[in-house]
Design a protein around this motif. Structure first.
Motif, PDB file in Angstrom:
ATOM      1  N   LEU A  20      12.447 105.384  33.696  1.00 30.83           N
ATOM      2  CA  LEU A  20      11.286 105.092  34.529  1.00 30.83           C
ATOM      3  C   LEU A  20      11.598 105.294  36.017  1.00 30.83           C
ATOM      4  O   LEU A  20      10.744 105.745  36.777  1.00 30.83           O
ATOM      5  N   ARG A  21      12.824 104.995  36.424  1.00 26.75           N
ATOM      6  CA  ARG A  21      13.229 105.225  37.812  1.00 26.75           C
ATOM      7  C   ARG A  21      13.203 106.724  38.133  1.00 26.75           C
ATOM      8  O   ARG A  21      12.736 107.138  39.194  1.00 26.75           O
ATOM      9  N   LEU A  22      13.678 107.549  37.208  1.00 25.91           N
ATOM     10  CA  LEU A  22      13.643 109.002  37.422  1.00 25.91           C
ATOM     11  C   LEU A  22      12.211 109.513  37.520  1.00 25.91           C
ATOM     12  O   LEU A  22      11.914 110.388  38.327  1.00 25.91           O
ATOM     13  N   PHE A  23      11.314 108.963  36.713  1.00 26.20           N
ATOM     14  CA  PHE A  23       9.900 109.344  36.823  1.00 26.20           C
ATOM     15  C   PHE A  23       9.367 109.037  38.215  1.00 26.20           C
ATOM     16  O   PHE A  23       8.635 109.827  38.805  1.00 26.20           O
ATOM     17  N   ARG A  24       9.718 107.869  38.754  1.00 19.78           N
ATOM     18  CA  ARG A  24       9.245 107.486  40.094  1.00 19.78           C
ATOM     19  C   ARG A  24       9.812 108.392  41.175  1.00 19.78           C
ATOM     20  O   ARG A  24       9.133 108.709  42.153  1.00 19.78           O
ATOM     21  N   LEU A  25      11.069 108.806  41.025  1.00 18.48           N
ATOM     22  CA  LEU A  25      11.741 109.604  42.053  1.00 18.48           C
ATOM     23  C   LEU A  25      11.389 111.087  41.997  1.00 18.48           C
ATOM     24  O   LEU A  25      11.568 111.807  42.967  1.00 18.48           O
ATOM     25  N   SER A  26      10.899 111.537  40.877  1.00 20.89           N
ATOM     26  CA  SER A  26      10.635 112.961  40.670  1.00 20.89           C
ATOM     27  C   SER A  26       9.240 113.352  41.148  1.00 20.89           C
ATOM     28  O   SER A  26       8.262 112.667  40.866  1.00 20.89           O
ATOM     29  N   ASP A  27       9.174 114.462  41.864  1.00 17.71           N
ATOM     30  CA  ASP A  27       7.880 115.014  42.266  1.00 17.71           C
ATOM     31  C   ASP A  27       7.224 115.799  41.131  1.00 17.71           C
ATOM     32  O   ASP A  27       6.016 115.989  41.121  1.00 17.71           O
ATOM     33  N   HIS A  28       8.039 116.273  40.201  1.00 16.77           N
ATOM     34  CA  HIS A  28       7.536 117.168  39.157  1.00 16.77           C
ATOM     35  C   HIS A  28       8.436 116.986  37.931  1.00 16.77           C
ATOM     36  O   HIS A  28       9.623 117.264  37.984  1.00 16.77           O
ATOM     37  N   THR A  29       7.865 116.521  36.844  1.00 17.07           N
ATOM     38  CA  THR A  29       8.639 116.312  35.619  1.00 17.07           C
ATOM     39  C   THR A  29       8.083 117.200  34.524  1.00 17.07           C
ATOM     40  O   THR A  29       6.867 117.307  34.358  1.00 17.07           O
ATOM     41  N   THR A  30       8.971 117.839  33.799  1.00 12.98           N
ATOM     42  CA  THR A  30       8.571 118.680  32.678  1.00 12.98           C
ATOM     43  C   THR A  30       9.307 118.222  31.423  1.00 12.98           C
ATOM     44  O   THR A  30      10.318 117.531  31.490  1.00 12.98           O
ATOM     45  N   PHE A  31       8.776 118.624  30.271  1.00 10.32           N
ATOM     46  CA  PHE A  31       9.370 118.274  28.983  1.00 10.32           C
ATOM     47  C   PHE A  31       9.442 119.520  28.124  1.00 10.32           C
ATOM     48  O   PHE A  31       8.440 120.218  27.931  1.00 10.32           O
ATOM     49  N   ASP A  32      10.624 119.820  27.637  1.00 11.91           N
ATOM     50  CA  ASP A  32      10.842 120.957  26.744  1.00 11.91           C
ATOM     51  C   ASP A  32      10.632 120.464  25.314  1.00 11.91           C
ATOM     52  O   ASP A  32      11.443 119.692  24.790  1.00 11.91           O
ATOM     53  N   LEU A  33       9.536 120.889  24.700  1.00 13.76           N
ATOM     54  CA  LEU A  33       9.177 120.437  23.354  1.00 13.76           C
ATOM     55  C   LEU A  33      10.155 120.900  22.284  1.00 13.76           C
ATOM     56  O   LEU A  33      10.353 120.212  21.284  1.00 13.76           O
ATOM     57  N   GLU A  34      10.760 122.051  22.473  1.00 14.22           N
ATOM     58  CA  GLU A  34      11.709 122.578  21.487  1.00 14.22           C
ATOM     59  C   GLU A  34      13.021 121.803  21.523  1.00 14.22           C
ATOM     60  O   GLU A  34      13.547 121.423  20.499  1.00 14.22           O
ATOM     61  N   ARG A  35      13.541 121.591  22.704  1.00 12.91           N
ATOM     62  CA  ARG A  35      14.856 120.972  22.872  1.00 12.91           C
ATOM     63  C   ARG A  35      14.800 119.461  23.071  1.00 12.91           C
ATOM     64  O   ARG A  35      15.816 118.801  23.108  1.00 12.91           O
ATOM     65  N   LYS A  36      13.576 118.911  23.264  1.00 11.88           N
ATOM     66  CA  LYS A  36      13.372 117.477  23.483  1.00 11.88           C
ATOM     67  C   LYS A  36      14.133 117.005  24.727  1.00 11.88           C
ATOM     68  O   LYS A  36      14.858 116.015  24.703  1.00 11.88           O
ATOM     69  N   VAL A  37      13.913 117.731  25.837  1.00  7.95           N
ATOM     70  CA  VAL A  37      14.612 117.439  27.089  1.00  7.95           C
ATOM     71  C   VAL A  37      13.595 117.163  28.188  1.00  7.95           C
ATOM     72  O   VAL A  37      12.679 117.957  28.411  1.00  7.95           O
ATOM     73  N   LEU A  38      13.762 116.032  28.876  1.00 11.20           N
ATOM     74  CA  LEU A  38      12.984 115.730  30.077  1.00 11.20           C
ATOM     75  C   LEU A  38      13.727 116.312  31.268  1.00 11.20           C
ATOM     76  O   LEU A  38      14.939 116.140  31.379  1.00 11.20           O
ATOM     77  N   MET A  39      12.999 116.987  32.151  1.00 13.70           N
ATOM     78  CA  MET A  39      13.610 117.587  33.333  1.00 13.70           C
ATOM     79  C   MET A  39      12.897 117.057  34.567  1.00 13.70           C
ATOM     80  O   MET A  39      11.687 117.232  34.708  1.00 13.70           O
ATOM     81  N   PHE A  40      13.641 116.396  35.422  1.00 18.40           N
ATOM     82  CA  PHE A  40      13.107 115.779  36.626  1.00 18.40           C
ATOM     83  C   PHE A  40      13.437 116.668  37.815  1.00 18.40           C
ATOM     84  O   PHE A  40      14.600 116.896  38.105  1.00 18.40           O
ATOM     85  N   SER A  41      12.414 117.145  38.525  1.00 13.87           N
ATOM     86  CA  SER A  41      12.612 118.075  39.633  1.00 13.87           C
ATOM     87  C   SER A  41      12.312 117.410  40.955  1.00 13.87           C
ATOM     88  O   SER A  41      11.548 116.443  41.032  1.00 13.87           O
ATOM     89  N   ASN A  42      12.854 118.002  42.020  1.00 11.06           N
ATOM     90  CA  ASN A  42      12.592 117.561  43.394  1.00 11.06           C
ATOM     91  C   ASN A  42      12.817 116.057  43.545  1.00 11.06           C
ATOM     92  O   ASN A  42      11.966 115.348  44.087  1.00 11.06           O
ATOM     93  N   LEU A  43      13.949 115.582  43.061  1.00 14.48           N
ATOM     94  CA  LEU A  43      14.246 114.157  43.159  1.00 14.48           C
ATOM     95  C   LEU A  43      14.449 113.754  44.613  1.00 14.48           C
ATOM     96  O   LEU A  43      15.159 114.412  45.358  1.00 14.48           O
ATOM     97  N   LYS A  44      13.804 112.683  44.993  1.00 13.74           N
ATOM     98  CA  LYS A  44      13.963 112.138  46.329  1.00 13.74           C
ATOM     99  C   LYS A  44      15.215 111.235  46.302  1.00 13.74           C
ATOM    100  O   LYS A  44      15.344 110.395  45.424  1.00 13.74           O
ATOM    101  N   THR A  45      16.084 111.419  47.250  1.00 11.27           N
ATOM    102  CA  THR A  45      17.312 110.639  47.251  1.00 11.27           C
ATOM    103  C   THR A  45      17.181 109.344  48.028  1.00 11.27           C
ATOM    104  O   THR A  45      18.069 108.512  48.004  1.00 11.27           O
ATOM    105  N   LYS A  46      16.104 109.155  48.756  1.00 11.51           N
ATOM    106  CA  LYS A  46      15.906 107.916  49.522  1.00 11.51           C
ATOM    107  C   LYS A  46      14.554 107.326  49.246  1.00 11.51           C
ATOM    108  O   LYS A  46      13.635 107.906  48.886  1.00 11.51           O
TER     109      LYS A  46
END
Length: 91
Positions: A65-91
């Motif tokens: 849930l913290r990664l969801f809050r920090l990410s500007d753009h989250t994607t999910f790969d349905l084949e590999r079952k991987v959440l990818m969090f992009s543009n993470l804010k570090t502060k």
């Protein structure tokens, strides 16, 4: 040349089924009185085009849930079952 590019695009689409996570819904379900409950996170993908249910354990839920809050753009790969969090804010 155009046919070759089209074939490559189709091959990539077959390999990657990635959708944008546009909303999430987290819930907790009681398993029995005095027993540990179960968490689920429903991913709404591409504004409802698809949905996927994750069942993280309690140790994984808070960082997820913290990664969801920090990410500007989250994607999910349905084949590999991987959440990818992009543009993470570090502060």
């Amino acid at each position: 040349m155009a046919d070759q590019n089209e074939r490559q695009s189709e091959q990539l689409e077959r390999h990657y089924k990635v959708r944008q996570v546009t909303d999430i819904q987290a819930s907790w379900t009681e398993q029995g009185r005095g027993e540990a409950g179960k968490f689920t996170v429903q991913l709404i993908l591409d504004n409802g085009v698809e949905e996927y249910i994750l069942q993280p354990d309690a140790d994984d839920l808070e960082p997820m849930l913290r990664l969801f809050r920090l990410s500007d753009h989250t994607t999910f790969d349905l084949e590999r079952k991987v959440l990818m969090f992009s543009n993470l804010k570090t502060k």
